[in-house]
Design an enzyme around this catalytic site. Structure first.
Site, mmCIF file in Angstrom:
data_model
loop_
_atom_site.group_PDB
_atom_site.id
_atom_site.type_symbol
_atom_site.label_atom_id
_atom_site.label_comp_id
_atom_site.label_asym_id
_atom_site.label_seq_id
_atom_site.Cartn_x
_atom_site.Cartn_y
_atom_site.Cartn_z
ATOM 1 N N GLY A 112 0.850 -1.184 0.000
ATOM 2 C CA GLY A 112 0.000 0.000 0.000
ATOM 3 C C GLY A 112 0.883 1.231 0.000
ATOM 4 O O GLY A 112 2.094 1.153 -0.248
ATOM 5 N N SER A 113 0.295 2.362 0.317
ATOM 6 C CA SER A 113 1.032 3.632 0.234
ATOM 7 C C SER A 113 2.238 3.671 1.166
ATOM 8 O O SER A 113 3.292 4.221 0.815
ATOM 9 C CB SER A 113 0.091 4.799 0.551
ATOM 10 O OG SER A 113 -0.531 4.605 1.826
ATOM 11 N N GLU B 7 4.307 1.457 1.904
ATOM 12 C CA GLU B 7 5.404 0.593 1.506
ATOM 13 C C GLU B 7 6.172 1.100 0.290
ATOM 14 O O GLU B 7 7.219 0.552 -0.064
ATOM 15 C CB GLU B 7 4.876 -0.818 1.201
ATOM 16 C CG GLU B 7 4.397 -1.571 2.419
ATOM 17 C CD GLU B 7 3.132 -0.964 3.024
ATOM 18 O OE1 GLU B 7 3.120 -0.702 4.248
ATOM 19 O OE2 GLU B 7 2.169 -0.714 2.271
ATOM 20 N N GLU C 264 -3.638 -10.612 1.426
ATOM 21 C CA GLU C 264 -2.533 -10.794 2.369
ATOM 22 C C GLU C 264 -2.423 -12.230 2.885
ATOM 23 O O GLU C 264 -1.321 -12.722 3.136
ATOM 24 C CB GLU C 264 -2.691 -9.833 3.544
ATOM 25 C CG GLU C 264 -2.500 -8.372 3.193
ATOM 26 C CD GLU C 264 -3.782 -7.681 2.753
ATOM 27 O OE1 GLU C 264 -3.777 -6.443 2.592
ATOM 28 O OE2 GLU C 264 -4.806 -8.389 2.560
ATOM 29 N N HIS D 280 0.793 -4.127 3.921
ATOM 30 C CA HIS D 280 0.397 -2.736 4.078
ATOM 31 C C HIS D 280 -0.104 -2.464 5.489
ATOM 32 O O HIS D 280 -1.237 -2.825 5.839
ATOM 33 C CB HIS D 280 -0.688 -2.391 3.062
ATOM 34 C CG HIS D 280 -1.186 -0.977 3.166
ATOM 35 N ND1 HIS D 280 -0.344 0.096 3.338
ATOM 36 C CD2 HIS D 280 -2.437 -0.469 3.102
ATOM 37 C CE1 HIS D 280 -1.045 1.205 3.380
ATOM 38 N NE2 HIS D 280 -2.321 0.889 3.246
ATOM 39 N N HIS E 94 -6.186 -33.815 19.270
ATOM 40 C CA HIS E 94 -7.262 -33.026 18.660
ATOM 41 C C HIS E 94 -8.627 -33.493 19.130
ATOM 42 O O HIS E 94 -9.497 -32.694 19.426
ATOM 43 C CB HIS E 94 -7.175 -33.138 17.121
ATOM 44 C CG HIS E 94 -8.001 -32.138 16.386
ATOM 45 N ND1 HIS E 94 -8.147 -32.140 15.023
ATOM 46 C CD2 HIS E 94 -8.735 -31.092 16.831
ATOM 47 C CE1 HIS E 94 -8.924 -31.144 14.650
ATOM 48 N NE2 HIS E 94 -9.303 -30.492 15.719
ATOM 49 N N GLY F 248 -4.306 -25.776 11.759
ATOM 50 C CA GLY F 248 -5.699 -26.177 11.851
ATOM 51 C C GLY F 248 -6.662 -25.245 11.154
ATOM 52 O O GLY F 248 -7.826 -25.589 10.947
#
Length: 527
Positions: free
Chosen positions: A26-27, A29, A48, A71, A282, A402
């Site tokens: 984004g701006s 970066e 992302e 960003h 689990h 998971g």
């Protein structure tokens, strides 16, 4: 000598071999990305989460540390579902998020966050925003070193964008040039203790985890198993495959509950667990962790993994060196045999729908011998382990935490890391939607991943858990009407459907012969 923080950071990355950058910028970066070096490779993702999964897959398959450029806090936050996977997979990714002008962060102006460093905690090994522009390069170096030291894992740095053009001082070169070495071996006395324990054992058994495969120690695990005449189990909920599944000593995949693991392992007097937690349960099936006459020894290079285990004695030691040293030190036994593993009979296809067994069997028979499997189809796990043979290191990757969203884009990163091998991504139709934008990146870079979508039109894992937990009256979890062929074509990926084995085999043959990404929508059913 680098003149600015940006130039110095690129030199730091270059010296660490970190020339792959996965990003969705984004701006904030753009100041870092301007004058992007020609020897760096930028992999753009459309979301992302997909960016993080591609970097995760690349890190696991290459052993290198990728940079992930996101960003601000917004981008970091959106990636955190998959960031959790990098923790469990021990992937050494470094996340660099952009920050607003340093002097205005406290005002919380647009796309700024006064608490940026706190956002990814406690998932990351390290998360910081330099307290001054003079500390940018050292902070980046700290993140890189920590990510790469065992236990490997993600690190995060937030940098105000006006820091990048600030000049560096005369000490920056010292920071860039330093190296950090990890621990490499057991102490001699500890090795002798372990050797003696194994030699005295009447019926030893191995339980191997993802760190065996991650440290390229599979062959050493095989050698140890053969010298001991010991069966080798894979630890429950595997993210990687640490032992060849076509080896006669391969016992199978441990179940993910206390009672069943205890029943299987208590048949032995010594259990050696290497490179896995003890244990990642689990399902709730309680019982005593281990039988009265059984001792468990745990070898891990993760101190937290060792400290939180509720039973067994542990050694904090490098996995690869320990397995290799033990394989040479233990006595050879020639009077033991490992019972053959039982394989269930394959399922039967239905009109217009295939059993998952059929799909995995076709992939096994048509794909290359060294094909890499990236699996995120929870409800078909039994079919996969019953019908796919894995004989080469780095041949299996799956979600470690998971959650969903790792598999499809991770396959893209893994194919980038392993251009000499073919990757097949076996993805459930529910899972696929979490990372579907990864298809665009595969098409953009012409990466020949074969995506096989298991279209059973329901969240099968939820249905299974509903049966296990006896939860009635839940909302429906069906997923009708998703046309993955149309979606794939929209992203620029060639695609076709298969409703029976003949169609599937023809489609797979075409896909593996192609030098571009291909998606196959395999119509399956859920029992």
């Amino acid at each position: 000598m680098a003149a600015t923080n940006r130039e110095a950071t690129y030199e730091l990355l270059r010296r660490r071999g970190m020339t792959k950058v996965f990003g969705n910028p984004g701006s904030n970066e753009l100041q870092f990305l301007k004058d992007f070096p020609e020897d760096f490779h930028y992999i753009l993702g459309l979301h992302e989460g997909a960016v993080m999964a591609m970097a995760d897959g690349y890190a696991q398959a290459s052993g290198e540390i990728p940079l992930v450029s996101l960003h601000s806090a917004a981008g970091t936050g959106t990636s955190m579902g998959v960031l959790a996977n990098t923790v469990q997979s021990k992937s050494p990714v470094v996340v660099l998020s952009g920050q607003q002008l340093r002097d205005m962060v406290g005002q919380e102006i647009m796309v700024s966050s006064a608490h940026a460093a706190q956002l990814p905690q406690p998932l990351t090994k390290f998360s910081a925003e330099p307290l001054s522009a003079n500390d940018v390069v050292r902070t980046m170096a700290q993140a890189i070193h920590l990510a790469g030291l065992h236990p490997k894992g993600p690190a995060h740095v937030s940098i105000p964008h006006d820091d990048w053009d600030r000049p560096v001082d005369e000490n920056t070169d010292l920071t860039i040039s330093r190296t950090v070495q990890d621990a490499t071996s057991l102490a001699p006395g500890q090795l002798q203790e372990l050797t003696d324990l194994l030699d005295r054992a009447v019926s030893p058994v191995l339980v191997l985890g993802p760190e065996v495969d991650a440290t390229h120690a599979n062959e050493a695990a095989v050698a140890l198993s053969e010298r001991l005449g010991a069966p080798a189990w894979i630890a429950p909920s595997p993210a990687r495959c640490p032992f060849p599944t076509n080896h006669p000593n391969f016992a199978g995949l441990l179940p993910a509950n206390v009672a069943d693991i205890s029943s299987l392992l208590s048949q032995h007097d010594l259990v050696l667990v290497v490179g896995a937690p003890v244990f990642r349960y689990h399902h709730d099936k309680p019982g005593r962790y281990l039988g009265e006459g059984t001792r468990l020894i745990h070898v891990s290079q993760d101190p937290e993994e060792i400290a939180r285990a509720p039973f067994g004695d542990a050694y904090l030691a490098p996995v690869a060196d320990t397995l290799s040293a033990l394989a040479e030190a233990v006595q050879v036994r020639s009077d033991t045999t490992v019972p053959a593993r039982s394989i269930p009979a394959p399922g039967t296809d239905q009109p217009g729908r295939m059993h998952p067994d059929t799909v995995f069997r076709a992939i096994q028979e048509i794909g290359p011998d060294d094909v890499i499997h990236v699996v995120e189809s929870t409800s078909t796990a039994e079919s996969f382990w019953s019908h796919v043979e894995l004989s080469t290191q780095g041949s299996f990757y799956s979600a470690a935490a998971g959650g969903l969203g790792f598999g499809l884009p991770a396959a893209v990163g893994i194919q980038l890391a392993q251009p000499g091998r073919r990757v097949v991504a076996e993805i459930g139709d529910g899972s696929a939607n979490f990372g579907i934008t990864g298809l665009w990146s595969a098409a953009r870079h012409q990466l020949p991943v074969v995506f096989v979508i298991f279209r059973n039109e329901t969240y099968g894992a939820l249905v299974n858990f509903g049966r296990r937990l006896d939860t009635l009256g839940t909302p429906p979890f069906d997923l009708p009407g998703i046309d993955f062929v149309a979606i794939a074509k929209g992203y620029g990926v060639r695609a076709e459907s298969a409703t029976n084995e003949a169609e599937l085999r023809a489609a797979l043959t075409r896909a593996f012969n192609a030098q571009e990404p291909v998606l196959i929508e395999a119509f399956t059913y859920f029992e």
